[in-house]
Design a protein around this motif. Structure first.
Motif: not given
Length: 532
Positions: A304, A307-308, A343, A346, A349
């Motif tokens: 996570d 990805l951020q 993904h 992701f 979101n």
């Protein structure tokens, strides 16, 4: 390459009277070692010498004849000397003296790539031999480790780390088997990778230091020849990804603190590093050596976090810069392709402004002349459209998916309903490409176009009418028939068979429309602006 060497043999035989293969190779290697030992301050000589050494070492991956020559090569004393004495004491260009510019350090990667290939000829699974080969680098890292924990001369440590990163990248590039790569990983982790992390954090604003380290990490993430397919009992794949995640997050957070940069500084100071991070992340996502579901299952936030970091770095880059800088675009768009393929949770979101940014980047990438970029955009768009189409098709039916998957699809549908122009714009762009442009990747364009047509049938009808009505009356029926033929036999689904049928129809459609628009009496093709 073998023919070139044979020509050299013939010339040496003519001029020097050398007729024996072993003697020729000994002459080559003696000259190479001499140049590397005594011409260290002459970059052109070092560069060309190393290129020749590299060409010789590539024989390991060529035919059986060149492999036999290479087996002879590693028995030569000069080669044995290099494998056991690759230090600045014997080869000054490996030193950290300020007499050498940091740009001269680049040749060290070539040197270690060639040297490691030569090592690999007889290495097999001999871990002791590998440890002995790595001993000079071990000494350097241990020295840095001690200095880091005390007061240190910053410039010397920095130059040492730059050299080590370039050396290790050359070594990693040459290790294309699971056994040899595992030896390197076990040597680096956990002892020395944290040192590189600290270097990125400390000198994040100095690309001369961060770029070689990031490139090393990107190389380590490459699953070339399945070298990262560790044993089932090994956690190395996850451990490697965790280290990459830490480095990308560290670099991403630090680089964003630099603030506004001038036009001439933005690429070397920021965008180049971001492009390398994206390449490393793409290699990890597509390498098939990490099960990313494990991270969430066990409460590990490294996936996570990275990805951020990807999102934060992306939002600091303008759409124009994404396309203007080729290395950045060729790392971002293939990464986005991986994310949309595996993904989508992701993607769905993402906050609406971020998702809009991503979709806009795809839309703008569709029109670029770079086929790598435009094809990646088409593939990413296809994954998104397919995901949305499948969600809509399953609405109202007995749910076979998890609640989380259903909510993800609903978020994407809601976004598209709030922003209908997004998919409409991309439909227009792709139709414009098919009808009016020199479409070099027609197959790639056809895959998302079918989904867009099925999701936006009303808008597609408007585009069709716009094109037909823009032409003289005698041609309108011809074009109308072209559109009817385009959808002939095409069903309301995205099965592989249906996609293939649409792709075949599109090829005929493009040819027939081009003929109709070129024929005598038709108006200029550019009279229609389908992107308005």
């Amino acid at each position: 390459q073998l023919n070139v060497f044979m020509q050299v043999y013939a010339r040496m035989s003519e001029v020097l009277g050398i007729t024996d293969d072993n003697h020729v190779l000994e002459t080559f290697m003696t000259k190479i070692v001499t140049n590397l030992k005594y011409w260290g301050r002459c970059e052109p000589v070092i560069s060309r010498t190393l290129q020749f050494l590299n060409d010789l070492s590539v024989g390991y991956s060529l035919t059986s004849i060149t492999y036999i020559l290479l087996k002879k090569l590693v028995k030569i004393d000069a080669v044995k000397f290099m494998l056991k004495n690759h230090t600045s004491e014997h080869f000054p260009f490996l030193g950290i003296s300020d007499r050498y510019s940091l740009s001269d350090f680049r040749c060290r990667t070539t040197f270690y790539t060639a040297l490691t290939r030569l090592l690999m000829v007889d290495l097999g699974e001999d871990e002791d031999e590998f440890e002995n080969f790595m001993l000079p680098l071990t000494v350097s890292f241990e020295t840095i480790l001690q200095i880091f924990n005390n007061n240190f001369k910053q410039e010397d440590v920095k130059r040492m780390l730059i050299g080590l990163a370039r050396d290790l990248r050359g070594i990693a590039f040459a290790l294309n088997t699971k056994t040899s790569y595992t030896m390197l990983f076990d040597w680096m982790y956990p002892a020395y990778l944290p040192i590189l992390q600290r270097a990125v954090e400390r000198w994040h604003g100095e690309p001369a230091c961060t770029t070689p380290i990031l490139k090393l990490m990107a190389e380590l993430m490459q699953n070339r020849s399945q070298r990262l397919n560790f044993d089932v009992s090994s956690p190395n794949g996850i451990l490697l990804f965790r280290e990459a995640s830490k480095m990308i997050c560290t670099y991403g957070n630090q680089i964003l603190s630099l603030g506004t940069l001038s036009k001439d500084q933005i690429y070397p100071m920021k965008l180049k590093g971001i492009s390398i991070c994206y390449s490393a992340l793409k290699s990890a996502l597509c390498g098939n050596y990490v099960s990313f579901g494990v991270f969430k299952l066990y409460g590990d936030n490294h996936f996570d976090n990275v990805l951020q970091a990807f999102v934060k770095m992306l939002l600091s880059v303008s759409h124009s810069d994404l396309l203007q800088y080729r290395k950045l675009s060729q790392s971002y768009y293939p990464l986005l392709e991986c994310l949309t393929q595996d993904h989508m949770s992701f993607i769905t979101n993402l906050e609406p402004p971020v998702l809009l940014y991503v979709l806009t980047s795809i839309s703008e990438g569709l029109t670029t002349l770079d086929t790598v970029v435009s094809s990646s955009c088409c593939t990413s768009l296809d994954y998104i459209v397919t995901y949305l189409f499948k969600h809509i098709a399953k609405e109202g039916k007995k749910p076979l998916r998890t609640r989380e998957a259903t909510q993800a699809g609903q978020r994407l549908l809601h976004f598209m309903q709030q922003n209908p122009d997004v998919l409409q714009q991309m439909t227009s762009v792709l139709m414009n490409t098919i009808v009016f442009e020199d479409c070099r990747n027609q197959w790639s364009v056809s895959r998302p176009l079918l989904g867009l047509v099925l999701l936006n049938e009303k808008y597609f009808s408007e585009l069709r009418a716009s094109l037909i009505n823009s032409q003289p009356l005698p041609k309108q029926e011809v074009l109308a028939q072209c559109f009817r033929n385009l959808m002939e036999g095409v069903e309301q689904n995205l099965s592989v068979k249906n996609r293939d049928r649409f792709t075949q129809n599109l090829s005929v459609f493009r040819r027939d429309v081009a003929e109709a628009l070129r024929s005598e009496g038709s108006s200029e093709p550019c009279s229609l602006d389908m992107m308005s």
